[in-house]
Enzyme design. Structure first.
Site, PDB file in Angstrom:
ATOM      1  N   HIS A   1       0.733  -1.220   0.049  1.00 20.04           N
ATOM      2  CA  HIS A   1      -0.023  -0.039   0.036  1.00 20.04           C
ATOM      3  C   HIS A   1       0.988   1.225  -0.202  1.00 20.04           C
ATOM      4  CE1 HIS A   1      -3.449   2.629   0.736  1.00 20.04           C
ATOM      5  NE2 HIS A   1      -4.051   1.465   0.328  1.00 20.04           N
ATOM      6  N   PRO A   2       0.411   2.240  -1.064  1.00 23.48           N
ATOM      7  CA  PRO A   2       1.261   3.241  -0.975  1.00 23.48           C
ATOM      8  C   PRO A   2       1.072   4.621  -0.313  1.00 23.48           C
ATOM      9  CG  PRO A   2      -0.194   3.349  -2.763  1.00 23.48           C
ATOM     10  CD  PRO A   2      -0.488   2.202  -1.840  1.00 23.48           C
ATOM     11  N   CYS A   3       0.243   4.828   0.572  1.00 26.36           N
ATOM     12  CA  CYS A   3      -0.226   5.725   1.254  1.00 26.36           C
ATOM     13  C   CYS A   3       0.877   6.622   1.992  1.00 26.36           C
ATOM     14  CB  CYS A   3      -1.424   5.630   2.063  1.00 26.36           C
ATOM     15  SG  CYS A   3      -1.300   4.433   3.458  1.00 26.36           S
ATOM     16  N   GLY A   4       1.972   5.792   2.734  1.00 25.37           N
ATOM     17  CA  GLY A   4       2.873   6.563   3.463  1.00 25.37           C
ATOM     18  C   GLY A   4       4.352   6.701   2.560  1.00 25.37           C
ATOM     19  N   THR A   5       4.240   6.216   1.421  1.00 25.43           N
ATOM     20  CA  THR A   5       5.670   6.362   0.540  1.00 25.43           C
ATOM     21  C   THR A   5       6.029   7.929   0.319  1.00 25.43           C
ATOM     22  OG1 THR A   5       4.715   4.472  -0.889  1.00 25.43           O
ATOM     23  CG2 THR A   5       6.244   6.074  -1.677  1.00 25.43           C
TER      24      THR A   5
END
Lengths: 360, 240
Positions: free
Chosen positions: B184-188
């Site tokens: 999941h990319p939301c913190g990237t």
């Protein structure tokens, strides 16, 4: 935001006639189909408990995950029911005849679904994505309190707009257009030319392209494979119109399909197709009619004279929440009023693409 | 890009540039591994005679397929000489995380080697790259998440347990219409920003788009057991 329009969207429903697949019929005679009014903004797996009880006497003892199919096409459960209907039924079928299965989940085509929890998390992840697109971060969604999260999901499950509004305003996802007007007033953050600051709108575009033409929707070929549908999950960047012209729905759709539509700066003629046969059609059985709101906008929108070039792609149909809005409607209105509860605007497009011509 | 004001994201155009640079560097420093290839999408251009798509509008993803992760085959068993080379190479590198002693779930009591495919796809929503992957037996039979878990480094498995729905999710591949796993990319964007801020030379010389994917994979790769050779991480700009 037009409160009436949001109410119409939330009240929208599709009459379904659901047949149990013959391979799951364990006792004869085969049970009659279930008749359900499914919310447009809901998801098919959420009908599971109702269907299990309706078909209980006929079902075999060991059940797999529920899944649905329309004319042989397994239905993707994370797409809202109304969007599936708008996309797969060129000529709206009422009631919509679906087949339900309780065994043989097609694991190579559909991602797994573990019931209501899977649907809920898919919804929350989409909401997070929308928040990121609008605000640049998902903090407000991630920091929702547990009770708020429960209430938000329940309000979507049950179609209760009031509790939904209560919780979702805390998420500060704003409205397109209004937000920027507010920013212009409150802060000095406009640039010197006074342009409206560009923003991003969460959009999911479902494009079905055909190369054969058809006059009537009922002659449209059937979608028999998801490979025939292009799914474009890309935000629309709203740009301030040049010379005061507003950014329309047509502009938004074209911006998501650059490979089909020439950039205006490259072409002298407008390549619009706004045909009269695409009058807004609202069926009286479909409770999601926004006729009243639509009329208000129609009166104030400009009429764009159009000519279309034979060698461009042609938009045959744009459907949102079961209606076919005029393409010259301001996109900000469409985005604010026709979006789903997870703040995504789902747009179904039928596109006729030209045949490859042999050039001398 | 000025490191201080940068928000950790990149445009799809930058992603193209970064992908190219990354694939070349990988070939140079990691030649024992198969190369990352660029897969353009859509593979079939629409039938029309609009002017040739400009490079900037080309979409696609980076693909690394049929990889064996260290630990993804039973100890002592190898399917081919190539697998031996891959496994022994990664074992010799600097250990970045605890050794994974997990063994495969066996079917039919015969040890099986598992392959993994990795795709790096750009997300228009989050404006960062996203890692998609799936695992399968030699016969093509897919691995379930709990089987994949056994091949992941130990700390990933723990995080997976704690945040089942938000860390590794199973979703449709954006181009391939099939279920794949994704990180999941939301913190990237946040940790990419921190990563670059922590590097003095970058803070001085600015963020190089070419370096983005290398840095990104150096973090993300650890989750799935892909290792970046140390040499790849050196920013050429800093070696003056």
């Amino acid at each position: 935001m037009d409160m009436e329009a949001q109410r119409y969207v939330w009240d929208g429903a599709i009459p379904l006639q659901i047949h149990l697949h013959e391979s799951d019929v364990a006792t004869l005679p085969a049970p009659p189909p279930a008749l359900i009014l499914a919310p447009r903004i809901g998801y098919l797996p959420l009908l599971a408990s109702h269907l299990k009880s309706h078909f209980s006497s006929a079902l075999p003892p060991r059940l797999d995950t529920i899944w649905f199919e329309y004319k042989g096409l397994p239905l993707k459960w994370y797409i809202p029911t109304g969007v599936l209907f708008d996309l797969l039924c060129a000529e709206p079928e009422r009631p919509w005849n679906l087949t339900v299965h309780f065994t043989g989940y097609p694991v190579n085509i559909l991602i797994p679904c573990e019931g209501e929890d899977s649907v809920k998390w898919s919804f929350i992840n989409s909401l997070k994505e929308a928040a990121y697109i609008i605000n640049g971060n998902c903090k407000n969604v991630m920091n929702m309190s547990q009770p708020d999260q429960v209430e938000l999901w329940r309000s979507v499950l049950n179609g209760n707009l009031e509790p939904y509004r209560r919780v979702s305003t805390k998420l500060k996802l704003g409205t397109v257009g209004d937000e920027y007007a507010a920013k212009l007033n409150l802060s000095g953050e406009t640039d010197f030319s006074g342009q409206v600051k560009a923003g991003r709108v969460p959009v999911r575009l479902y494009v079905w392209s055909v190369s054969e033409d058809f006059e009537d929707l009922e002659d449209a070929p059937q979608i028999d494979s998801w490979d025939k549908v292009s799914y474009i999950n890309r935000p629309v960047e709203i740009q301030g119109g040049e010379g005061g012209r507003c950014f329309t729905l047509h502009d938004a759709v074209k911006s998501l399909l650059p490979e089909y539509f020439l950039d205006k700066s490259l072409s002298n003629e407008e390549s619009l197709t706004v045909g009269d046969e695409h009058e807004q059609r609202v069926s009286s059985e479909d409770a999601s009619s926004d006729r009243k709101a639509e009329e208000e906008v129609e009166n104030s929108s400009e009429h764009i004279t159009s000519c279309y070039q034979h060698d461009d792609a042609e938009i045959k149909l744009v459907r949102i929440q079961g209606i076919q809005p005029k393409l010259e409607i301001p996109f900000s209105w469409v985005a604010n009023n026709l979006m789903n509860p997870e703040h995504f605007l789902h747009i179904c497009v039928y596109l006729k693409v030209p045949q490859a011509n042999t050039m001398s | 890009m000025d490191a201080l004001s940068w928000d950790g994201t990149l445009t799809s155009r930058d992603f193209l540039v970064s992908a190219r640079a990354f694939a070349e560097k990988w070939k140079e420093f990691n030649s024992a591994f198969p190369p990352w290839t660029w897969v353009p999408c859509p593979p079939k251009q629409p039938p029309c005679h609009l002017p040739q798509l400009q490079q900037q509008q080309q979409q696609g993803y980076l693909s690394l397929e049929k990889t064996c992760l260290p630990g993804s085959s039973k100890k002592g068993h190898v399917a081919s000489q190539e697998d031996v080379d891959e496994i022994s190479l990664t074992e010799g590198e600097e250990e970045l995380e605890p050794v994974d002693n997990a063994t495969l779930v066996e079917t039919n009591n015969s040890p099986q080697v598992c392959y993994y495919d990795f795709h790096i796809v750009y997300s228009d929503s989050y404006r960062v790259p996203v890692l998609y992957f799936h695992g399968y037996y030699i016969d093509g039979h897919p691995l379930a998440l709990d089987e994949i878990e056994k091949d992941l480094p130990a700390c990933s498995a723990k995080v997976l347990l704690e945040s089942k729905w938000t860390f590794i999710t199973q979703e449709e591949h954006p181009y391939l219409n099939r279920p794949w796993y994704k990180l999941h990319p939301c913190g990237t964007s946040e940790w990419m920003k921190l990563l670059f801020l922590g590097d003095d030379s970058l803070a001085k010389n600015g963020v190089a788009v070419e370096q983005y994917l290398v840095s990104w994979l150096s973090v993300v790769g650890q989750v799935v057991g892909i290792r970046i050779p140390f040499e790849m991480l050196n920013n050429p700009k800093s070696c003056n």
